[in-house]
Write a protein that holds these residues in place. Structure first.
Motif, PDB file in Angstrom:
ATOM      1  N   UNK A 203       2.783  21.544  -2.265  1.00  0.00           N
ATOM      2  CA  UNK A 203       2.879  21.086  -0.879  1.00  0.00           C
ATOM      3  C   UNK A 203       2.538  22.238   0.055  1.00  0.00           C
ATOM      4  N   UNK A 204       1.270  22.288   0.422  1.00  0.00           N
ATOM      5  CA  UNK A 204       0.755  23.348   1.284  1.00  0.00           C
ATOM      6  C   UNK A 204      -0.391  22.777   2.119  1.00  0.00           C
ATOM      7  N   UNK A 302      -1.059  12.766   2.859  1.00  0.00           N
ATOM      8  CA  UNK A 302      -2.162  13.013   1.911  1.00  0.00           C
ATOM      9  C   UNK A 302      -1.685  13.707   0.649  1.00  0.00           C
ATOM     10  N   UNK A 303      -0.764  14.651   0.781  1.00  0.00           N
ATOM     11  CA  UNK A 303      -0.259  15.368  -0.386  1.00  0.00           C
ATOM     12  C   UNK A 303       0.514  14.430  -1.307  1.00  0.00           C
ATOM     13  N   UNK A 304       1.273  13.522  -0.728  1.00  0.00           N
ATOM     14  CA  UNK A 304       2.030  12.563  -1.526  1.00  0.00           C
ATOM     15  C   UNK A 304       1.093  11.581  -2.228  1.00  0.00           C
ATOM     16  N   UNK A 305       0.042  11.175  -1.547  1.00  0.00           N
ATOM     17  CA  UNK A 305      -0.925  10.262  -2.150  1.00  0.00           C
ATOM     18  C   UNK A 305      -1.601  10.924  -3.344  1.00  0.00           C
ATOM     19  N   UNK A 314      -0.174   5.797  -9.632  1.00  0.00           N
ATOM     20  CA  UNK A 314       0.064   4.754  -8.638  1.00  0.00           C
ATOM     21  C   UNK A 314      -1.282   4.245  -8.111  1.00  0.00           C
ATOM     22  N   UNK A 315      -1.366   2.963  -7.884  1.00  0.00           N
ATOM     23  CA  UNK A 315      -2.597   2.309  -7.431  1.00  0.00           C
ATOM     24  C   UNK A 315      -3.085   2.949  -6.126  1.00  0.00           C
ATOM     25  N   UNK A 316      -4.259   3.548  -6.167  1.00  0.00           N
ATOM     26  CA  UNK A 316      -4.809   4.260  -5.005  1.00  0.00           C
ATOM     27  C   UNK A 316      -5.253   3.330  -3.893  1.00  0.00           C
ATOM     28  N   UNK A 317      -5.319   2.025  -4.152  1.00  0.00           N
ATOM     29  CA  UNK A 317      -5.734   1.092  -3.102  1.00  0.00           C
ATOM     30  C   UNK A 317      -4.568   0.654  -2.221  1.00  0.00           C
ATOM     31  N   UNK A 318      -3.360   1.022  -2.590  1.00  0.00           N
ATOM     32  CA  UNK A 318      -2.195   0.668  -1.778  1.00  0.00           C
ATOM     33  C   UNK A 318      -2.205   1.476  -0.485  1.00  0.00           C
ATOM     34  N   UNK A 323       2.267   4.418  -1.139  1.00  0.00           N
ATOM     35  CA  UNK A 323       2.074   5.331  -2.276  1.00  0.00           C
ATOM     36  C   UNK A 323       3.054   6.491  -2.180  1.00  0.00           C
ATOM     37  N   UNK A 324       3.192   7.056  -1.000  1.00  0.00           N
ATOM     38  CA  UNK A 324       4.087   8.196  -0.808  1.00  0.00           C
ATOM     39  C   UNK A 324       5.520   7.829  -1.150  1.00  0.00           C
ATOM     40  N   UNK A 325       5.973   6.686  -0.690  1.00  0.00           N
ATOM     41  CA  UNK A 325       7.346   6.258  -0.950  1.00  0.00           C
ATOM     42  C   UNK A 325       7.566   6.005  -2.435  1.00  0.00           C
TER      43      UNK A 325
END
Length: 388
Positions: A203-204, A302-305, A314-318, A323-325
């Motif tokens: 996380x940077x 973006x970092x969480x995705x 995790x499905x990248x289309x969500x 996605x982060x949650x």
């Protein structure tokens, strides 16, 4: 990608029975040895006896009883005293990261005429340290491959990271079989510690593809093999994978070319274990998902995705926030699945001293531009409250 200047001078000797090379490593460093270790587990597994036999031609002095959160006033000062009185040439640390962290402070203090604490707080520069060799018996901190350690001073509730290039071990022996006897609690806590080391660097603001991939591979390795080691404590491959992934944790390899993140979760947890002497990895596991949830925003999503899609699939289309949650939820569920208590109350911490700790933590400067997400004293208190 940001500029970097990198060197790791420590020699790693990894694998079964590598400790048999100990005598050859120690001879060039001197014959007056301080042997440092913890509560006696090395005697139960026969490692103490093996080391003493290998060092039969050396003059060996001992500092046993080093604490899991190594204490300045007892272990560090006790070791410095022995080194100066016995004119020690080299220190051999046998045990986990806490023993080695303490050993590093001793090695520097032995070469300084003033108060060793002044070195730890960087009031004065470290100009020399005794050479250090270590034999690791726990996969966790990565102290075997870095230039720092963490020391507690209980009378002031301080738990501080002491970093200096003089503190790199000369040689680290990593035999996964010496971790077979590590219980479930400390196997899980050590893994949680190593996971958090990687997340602190992941996380940077500025990051690169190679560093991201290395971090994600490290996390994947830890999360794959910890459950196996918990089920099969003598599974060599599982223990070896954990030992190597943990080894890289704090020496910068995971984050070459990245900007700094500030290590906020460690700063928060250091207060927890300084005030309450809890297990470091457990404290980090409790804090991690709460910090992640607290700093989630349009700027950080973006970092969480990236983490969620690459690590957890995790499905990248969500939607990005979904996605982060899900990523935060899966991180929480993993820690819970390996048996770590996930609330501060479960480890004996209530709301009594949260405000005091938040103020103490804020003095470390978590609101500066060096932080991925700056944290005020109020922010820190909110994270602690969410962790109850």
């Amino acid at each position: 990608m940001v500029n970097f200047n990198y060197m790791t001078p420590t020699r790693l000797i990894f694998g079964k029975d590598v400790v048999n090379k100990l005598t050859d490593v120690m001879k060039p460093l001197g014959r007056r040895v301080l042997l440092t270790y913890g509560g006696g587990s090395i005697k139960k597994i026969g490692l103490y006896q093996k080391v003493m036999e290998l060092l039969k031609d050396f003059e060996v002095y001992e500092l046993p009883g080093i604490e899991p959160n190594p204490k300045y006033s007892t272990s560090v000062l006790g070791g410095v005293k022995i080194c100066k009185e016995k004119n020690i040439d080299v220190i051999l640390s046998v045990g986990g990261g806490s023993v080695l962290d303490c050993t590093k402070a001793i090695a520097a203090g032995a070469c300084y005429d003033g108060e060793t604490w002044d070195l730890i707080i960087h009031k004065v520069p470290t100009k020399a340290a005794l050479p250090i060799v270590d034999i690791m018996t726990l996969s966790a901190t990565g102290s075997e491959y870095d230039a720092g350690g963490v020391i507690s001073r209980t009378e002031t509730n301080d738990k501080l990271a002491y970093m200096d290039p003089h503190l790199y071990p000369v040689v680290s022996f990593l035999d996964p079989t010496y971790t077979f006897s590590v219980n479930k609690k400390h196997t899980a806590a050590g893994t949680a510690d190593a996971i958090n080391h990687i997340l602190e660097q992941y996380f940077c603001a500025d990051h690169n593809t190679l560093a991201d991939g290395f971090c994600e591979a490290g996390l994947r390795t830890l999360m794959q093999f910890c459950p196996i080691a918990l089920r099969e404590p003598e599974n060599y491959e599982a223990r070896a994978e954990l030992m190597l992934a943990c080894c890289y944790g704090c020496n910068g390899i995971y984050a070459l070319g990245n900007s700094k993140g500030g290590w906020p979760m460690h700063s928060i947890e250091h207060a927890l274990s300084a005030y309450y002497d809890i297990t470091h990895g457990e404290g980090l596991a409790i804090i991690t998902p709460r910090w992640m949830k607290y700093i989630l925003s349009e700027r950080t999503v973006e970092r969480f995705v990236s983490l969620g899609t690459h690590l957890f699939g995790i499905d990248a289309t969500l939607p990005a926030m979904e996605i982060a949650e899900k990523t935060i939820e899966k991180m929480y569920q993993f820690f819970e699945s390996i048996g770590i208590p996930m609330h501060l109350r479960e480890v004996g911490i209530d709301e009594t001293r949260l405000a005091e700790m938040a103020h103490h933590i804020s003095q470390e400067g978590l609101a500066g531009s060096h932080m991925y997400v700056p944290l005020s004293e109020e922010d820190i208190l909110n994270i602690l409250k969410a962790s109850l």
